[in-house]
Enzyme design. Structure first.
Site, PDB file in Angstrom:
ATOM      1  N   ASN A   8       0.929  -1.256  -0.093  1.00 26.48           N
ATOM      2  CA  ASN A   8       0.024  -0.028   0.080  1.00 26.48           C
ATOM      3  C   ASN A   8       0.876   1.309   0.054  1.00 26.48           C
ATOM      4  O   ASN A   8       1.199   1.659   1.084  1.00 26.48           O
ATOM      5  CB  ASN A   8      -0.986   0.137   1.109  1.00 26.48           C
ATOM      6  CG  ASN A   8      -1.751   1.248   1.373  1.00 26.48           C
ATOM      7  OD1 ASN A   8      -1.778   2.142   0.588  1.00 26.48           O
ATOM      8  ND2 ASN A   8      -2.837   0.869   2.128  1.00 26.48           N
ATOM      9  N   ARG A  89      -2.194  -1.965  -3.900  1.00 22.55           N
ATOM     10  CA  ARG A  89      -3.396  -1.121  -3.947  1.00 22.55           C
ATOM     11  C   ARG A  89      -2.903   0.079  -4.641  1.00 22.55           C
ATOM     12  O   ARG A  89      -1.850   0.770  -4.657  1.00 22.55           O
ATOM     13  CB  ARG A  89      -3.442  -0.458  -2.597  1.00 22.55           C
ATOM     14  CG  ARG A  89      -4.368   0.423  -2.397  1.00 22.55           C
ATOM     15  CD  ARG A  89      -4.540   1.314  -1.207  1.00 22.55           C
ATOM     16  NE  ARG A  89      -5.471   2.205  -0.922  1.00 22.55           N
ATOM     17  CZ  ARG A  89      -5.251   3.583  -0.511  1.00 22.55           C
ATOM     18  NH1 ARG A  89      -4.099   3.866   0.284  1.00 22.55           N
ATOM     19  NH2 ARG A  89      -6.444   4.351  -0.604  1.00 22.55           N
ATOM     20  N   HIS A 178     -11.990   3.579  -1.152  1.00 20.27           N
ATOM     21  CA  HIS A 178     -12.289   2.419  -0.119  1.00 20.27           C
ATOM     22  C   HIS A 178     -12.904   1.154  -0.761  1.00 20.27           C
ATOM     23  O   HIS A 178     -13.462   0.298   0.065  1.00 20.27           O
ATOM     24  CB  HIS A 178     -13.377   2.958   1.143  1.00 20.27           C
ATOM     25  CG  HIS A 178     -12.603   4.014   2.016  1.00 20.27           C
ATOM     26  ND1 HIS A 178     -13.486   4.949   2.469  1.00 20.27           N
ATOM     27  CD2 HIS A 178     -11.480   4.222   2.250  1.00 20.27           C
ATOM     28  CE1 HIS A 178     -12.498   5.808   3.042  1.00 20.27           C
ATOM     29  NE2 HIS A 178     -11.567   5.279   3.060  1.00 20.27           N
ATOM     30  N   ARG A 239     -10.866  16.070   6.221  1.00 24.48           N
ATOM     31  CA  ARG A 239     -11.710  16.552   4.753  1.00 24.48           C
ATOM     32  C   ARG A 239     -13.212  17.111   5.264  1.00 24.48           C
ATOM     33  O   ARG A 239     -13.886  16.832   5.959  1.00 24.48           O
ATOM     34  CB  ARG A 239     -11.657  15.395   3.952  1.00 24.48           C
ATOM     35  CG  ARG A 239     -10.304  14.896   3.527  1.00 24.48           C
ATOM     36  CD  ARG A 239     -10.660  13.943   2.191  1.00 24.48           C
ATOM     37  NE  ARG A 239      -9.491  13.198   2.078  1.00 24.48           N
ATOM     38  CZ  ARG A 239      -9.417  11.895   2.013  1.00 24.48           C
ATOM     39  NH1 ARG A 239     -10.386  11.065   2.572  1.00 24.48           N
ATOM     40  NH2 ARG A 239      -8.245  11.153   2.097  1.00 24.48           N
ATOM     41  N   GLU A 382      -8.108  -4.976   4.006  1.00 26.38           N
ATOM     42  CA  GLU A 382      -7.777  -4.580   2.602  1.00 26.38           C
ATOM     43  C   GLU A 382      -6.466  -5.514   2.233  1.00 26.38           C
ATOM     44  O   GLU A 382      -6.632  -6.080   0.995  1.00 26.38           O
ATOM     45  CB  GLU A 382      -7.436  -3.177   2.532  1.00 26.38           C
ATOM     46  CG  GLU A 382      -8.696  -2.417   2.835  1.00 26.38           C
ATOM     47  CD  GLU A 382      -8.558  -0.892   3.043  1.00 26.38           C
ATOM     48  OE1 GLU A 382      -8.135  -0.564   4.328  1.00 26.38           O
ATOM     49  OE2 GLU A 382      -8.554  -0.060   1.927  1.00 26.38           O
TER      50      GLU A 382
END
Ligand code: ADP
Length: 397
Positions: A8, A89, A178, A239, A382
């Site tokens: 990742n 990823r 996601h 965010r 993940e």
């Protein structure tokens, strides 16, 4: 038995996990952070031991070479031939990649060509992939895209109400994010409630530092709260989530900011951090909720936006069977789950507070037997999803 590396790579970091398949056992994990800065930070966890050191890591290419050297030197593996596949990823897959894909030169060029959709991520990820391809020739490399799970969204949910040509010319549409987390969590939740995923109307709330929700219908992503980029949707750690686009232009003018500066504020100085002025971390806000007005309002807004999306998605799904919480906050923070669920009484959602409190980073059904909606906590994984994709696409035994 095979060993798969799940990678990742972020803009300035490279996290990795070495997973034994098919046992799905994590052999070792670690990260290189602050890539490109004067001093990088290298962390490794193997055999229950954690080591940490500082050393310059100029590029992602260097991070990959250091990782491979470290794996053999510290005897986590004896030689590179033990690594049977590598999964990466990749943040942006655009409309090109509808699922995970074996990487060849053409795929790599396509990943690079999508850089304008994720300028901080795709180039770094491509660099990492190139370094692995050079160091481990012949080993299958697989790209797993954050966006591909959402390629099933119908046009009614992925188009913005702007001139249609902008979609055709520039790919201006919702891509979501996601996706790997949603794929893992939705499958696992369906197993836990013992029903086929395709039969369930499900909403997954991925509540981490980045926060999004996904409406799953017929086993596929039907709508998702992040948009063209991960800036859209609910209030996040730093965010803003959804705001009126005119406000962006208004503030740019008032504060004499460039588009880049304003975008940076919306991505890194807004959300829980911007509202509270204290922290982007939910643990800090929970600790101050009763004593600090702004911590309280930040949390109230956080909960409210989630509740709004659950309502909107329940309407779009025409009902709700299963609600799933995942990621840092979703997996660990019972008070947040409790507050969200208390606002869903109109859906006859009822949770058992003892079960809710017991769920900390563990799989758990937290709704009562009477609840019309099954509510679950499912820790996301993940990296495991990436390793499974590598085994499948690389036809690894
Ligand atoms: P990211 O989006 O960076 O992967 P995470 O999924 O790690 O983020 O979630 C980070 C958020 O989860 C923070 O707001 C943090 O306060 C919250 N959180 C609560 N409990 C924990 C915990 N035990 N471990 C990690 N994060 C936690």
């Amino acid at each position: 038995m095979s060993k798969i590396l799940a990678i990742n790579a972020g803009s300035s970091s490279l996290k990795w996990r070495l997973i034994e398949m098919p046992t799905e056992k994590v052999i070792a994990k670690g990260s290189a952070e602050r890539i490109g800065q004067k001093l990088g930070k290298i962390k490794v966890v193997a055999n229950g031991e954690k080591t940490e050191r500082e050393s310059p890591v100029p590029t992602h290419h260097d991070a990959v070479e250091m990782l491979l050297k470290m794996l053999t030197e510290s005897k986590i593996i004896n030689d590179f031939s033990e690594i049977t596949g590598v999964g990466h990823r990749v943040v942006a897959g655009g409309e090109i990649f509808h699922q995970s894909t074996l990487i060849d030169e053409r795929v790599l060029t396509q990943i690079e060509s999508l850089a304008e959709y994720a300028p901080l991520h795709n180039p770094a990820e491509a660099e990492g992939i190139r370094a692995f391809m050079a160091a481990l020739p012949g080993v299958p490399e697989v790209a797993v895209f954050d966006t591909s799970f959402h390629q099933t969204l119908p046009a009614v949910n992925y188009l913005y109400s702007i001139p249609y040509d902008y979609y055709k010319q520039f790919g201006a549409r919702k891509y979501g994010a996601h996706g790997t987390s949603y794929r893992y969590v939705s499958q696992r939740a369906a197993e836990l409630v013992d029903q086929p995923l395709a039969d369930l109307k499900m909403i997954v709330a991925h509540l981490g530092n980045g926060v999004s929700l996904d409406a799953i219908k017929d086993g596929q992503s039907y709508n998702t709260s992040m948009g063209f980029t991960p800036l859209a949707g609910v209030t996040m750690g730093t965010r803003s989530g959804d705001i009126d686009a005119s406000l962006v232009a208004f503030l740019e003018e008032k504060l004499d900011l460039s588009v880049e500066q304003m975008t940076d504020i919306l991505n890194t100085k807004s959300g829980l951090l911007g509202l509270s002025g204290i922290s982007s971390d939910m643990r800090d806000l929970l600790a101050k909720e009763t004593t600090n007005e702004r911590a309280k309002i930040a949390m109230d807004i956080f909960i409210d936006r989630i509740v709004q999306y659950i309502g909107a998605y329940t309407a779009q799904l025409n009902g709700l069977d299963t609600l799933v919480f995942t990621a840092g906050i979703g997996e660990n923070e019972a008070p947040i789950r409790s507050r969200v669920c208390r606002s869903l009484g109109y859906l006859d959602v009822e949770i058992d507070e003892n079960l809710n409190k017991a769920a900390r980073g563990t799989e758990q059904l937290i709704s009562t037997p009477q609840s019309k909606v099954k509510v679950l906590v499912v820790p996301t994984d993940e990296e495991l999803m990436i390793a499974r994709d590598v085994v499948e696409l690389g036809k690894i035994k």
